[in-house]
Scaffold this active site. Structure first.
Site, PDB file in Angstrom:
ATOM      1  N   LYS A   1       1.312  -1.113   0.474  1.00 53.41           N
ATOM      2  CA  LYS A   1      -0.271   0.020   0.063  1.00 53.41           C
ATOM      3  C   LYS A   1       0.642   1.330  -0.086  1.00 53.41           C
ATOM      4  CE  LYS A   1      -3.577  -2.025   2.300  1.00 53.41           C
ATOM      5  NZ  LYS A   1      -4.375  -1.947   4.411  1.00 53.41           N
TER       6      LYS A   1
ATOM      7  N   GLU B   1       7.651   1.767  -6.024  1.00 58.29           N
ATOM      8  CA  GLU B   1       8.108   1.094  -5.132  1.00 58.29           C
ATOM      9  C   GLU B   1       7.594   2.511  -3.935  1.00 58.29           C
ATOM     10  OE1 GLU B   1       7.022  -0.745  -2.523  1.00 58.29           O
ATOM     11  OE2 GLU B   1       8.641  -1.956  -2.808  1.00 58.29           O
ATOM     12  N   ASP B   2       7.439   2.410  -2.695  1.00 60.72           N
ATOM     13  CA  ASP B   2       7.573   3.068  -1.709  1.00 60.72           C
ATOM     14  C   ASP B   2       9.191   3.455  -1.367  1.00 60.72           C
ATOM     15  OD1 ASP B   2       7.181   1.150   0.041  1.00 60.72           O
ATOM     16  OD2 ASP B   2       5.950   2.187   0.983  1.00 60.72           O
ATOM     17  N   ILE B   3       9.963   1.877  -0.637  1.00 58.76           N
ATOM     18  CA  ILE B   3      10.466   1.841  -0.218  1.00 58.76           C
ATOM     19  C   ILE B   3      11.400   0.285   0.043  1.00 58.76           C
ATOM     20  CG2 ILE B   3       9.970   0.654   2.414  1.00 58.76           C
ATOM     21  CD1 ILE B   3      12.119   2.934   3.685  1.00 58.76           C
TER      22      ILE B   3
ATOM     23  N   ASP C   1      13.965  -2.010   1.280  1.00 63.62           N
ATOM     24  CA  ASP C   1      15.193  -2.414   2.682  1.00 63.62           C
ATOM     25  C   ASP C   1      15.762  -3.042   2.265  1.00 63.62           C
ATOM     26  OD1 ASP C   1      15.973  -2.517   4.744  1.00 63.62           O
ATOM     27  OD2 ASP C   1      13.454  -2.957   5.342  1.00 63.62           O
TER      28      ASP C   1
ATOM     29  N   PHE D   1      13.382   2.879  10.533  1.00 65.82           N
ATOM     30  CA  PHE D   1      12.163   3.130  10.794  1.00 65.82           C
ATOM     31  C   PHE D   1      12.192   3.871  10.514  1.00 65.82           C
ATOM     32  CE2 PHE D   1       7.556   1.630  10.692  1.00 65.82           C
ATOM     33  CZ  PHE D   1       8.465   0.076   9.871  1.00 65.82           C
TER      34      PHE D   1
ATOM     35  N   ASP E   1       3.275   3.209   6.503  1.00 64.12           N
ATOM     36  CA  ASP E   1       2.895   3.087   7.953  1.00 64.12           C
ATOM     37  C   ASP E   1       3.731   2.312   8.631  1.00 64.12           C
ATOM     38  OD1 ASP E   1       0.936   0.121   8.468  1.00 64.12           O
ATOM     39  OD2 ASP E   1       2.342   0.518   6.171  1.00 64.12           O
TER      40      ASP E   1
ATOM     41  N   ARG F   1       0.370   6.631   7.610  1.00 66.00           N
ATOM     42  CA  ARG F   1      -0.544   7.337   6.012  1.00 66.00           C
ATOM     43  C   ARG F   1      -0.637   8.514   6.129  1.00 66.00           C
ATOM     44  NH1 ARG F   1       0.807   1.830   3.096  1.00 66.00           N
ATOM     45  NH2 ARG F   1      -0.563   0.644   4.136  1.00 66.00           N
TER      46      ARG F   1
END
Length: 225
Positions: free
Chosen positions: A68, A134-136, A138, A187, A194, A200
């Site tokens: 999400k 993509e957001d992140i 890792d 983090f 989120d 969010r």
């Protein structure tokens, strides 16, 4: 600080004090600092959009958003790509949008197992230029699983755009084609990223503190995904 075609935040980067920006009152006691203000995020996305539009040229593409956390980045990125095309008479191209879900986190820890949701019916990607949003990133392992899935559909090309890439000792070595910010191993929440479905609604990207992790942990919260 710039390097490797992205903005690199060093390990000792502390970000900004919360008192200098507006954050939702219900999160004020749960955040350590503002790592990246929303205005800087938007400016960086604008440059990524220009780079992507330039590299695609006149090639149509299919944007595949990882939900999400990627939805806000996708919306802002595509809007800025459209703006790039709007001012270029020769480069305007059509694009499609679809979504996929990958799950590998519980609270602030990676489970080490990747759950892939919503992958049925990706055959339409065959012979297409695919832009994964993509957001992140890792460890990179989750994205590598997705790329293996996409490869089976035989797309013409696949490029990955990630707004954030985290420096971590357990990285697989995967690096996206387009990166907004390389960040320390912290983090982060906000801008649709989120922590158990909270944060969010936070526009800035912030570092969550230990109180916030406890307050919004699954054992203390019953918010459904």
């Amino acid at each position: 600080m710039t390097g490797n075609s992205c903005i690199v935040l060093p390990d000792d980067y502390k970000g900004y004090n919360l008192e200098f920006f507006c954050v939702p009152r219900h999160y004020e006691d749960s955040l350590e600092s503002i790592l990246i203000p929303s205005g800087l995020i938007q400016d960086r996305i604008e440059r990524l959009a220009r780079d992507i539009a330039t590299n695609l040229g006149r090639e149509p593409f299919a944007a595949l958003c990882v939900l999400k956390g990627g939805y806000k980045f996708l919306a802002d990125l595509l809007e800025k790509i459209k703006q790039c095309y709007r001012f270029s008479a020769v480069n305007s191209v059509p694009f499609s949008v679809d979504f996929i879900r990958l799950q590998s986190y519980e609270d602030d820890h990676s489970t080490g197992k990747v759950k892939v949701l919503g992958v049925d019916g990706l055959s339409f990607l065959q012979n297409k230029n695919v832009l994964v949003v993509e957001d992140i990133i890792d460890t990179g392992k989750t994205m590598q699983v997705l790329l293996e899935i996409l490869e089976k559909e035989k797309p013409k090309s696949v490029k990955v755009a990630s707004l954030f890439m985290k420096r971590t000792t357990v990285s697989s070595g995967f690096r996206p084609d387009y990166v907004g910010f390389e960040i320390p191993n912290k983090f982060i929440v906000g801008y649709a990223l989120d922590y158990n479905e909270y944060f969010r609604d936070l526009n800035h990207v912030c570092v969550i503190n230990e109180h916030g992790k406890e307050k919004y942990s699954k054992k203390n919260c019953k918010l459904s995904s």
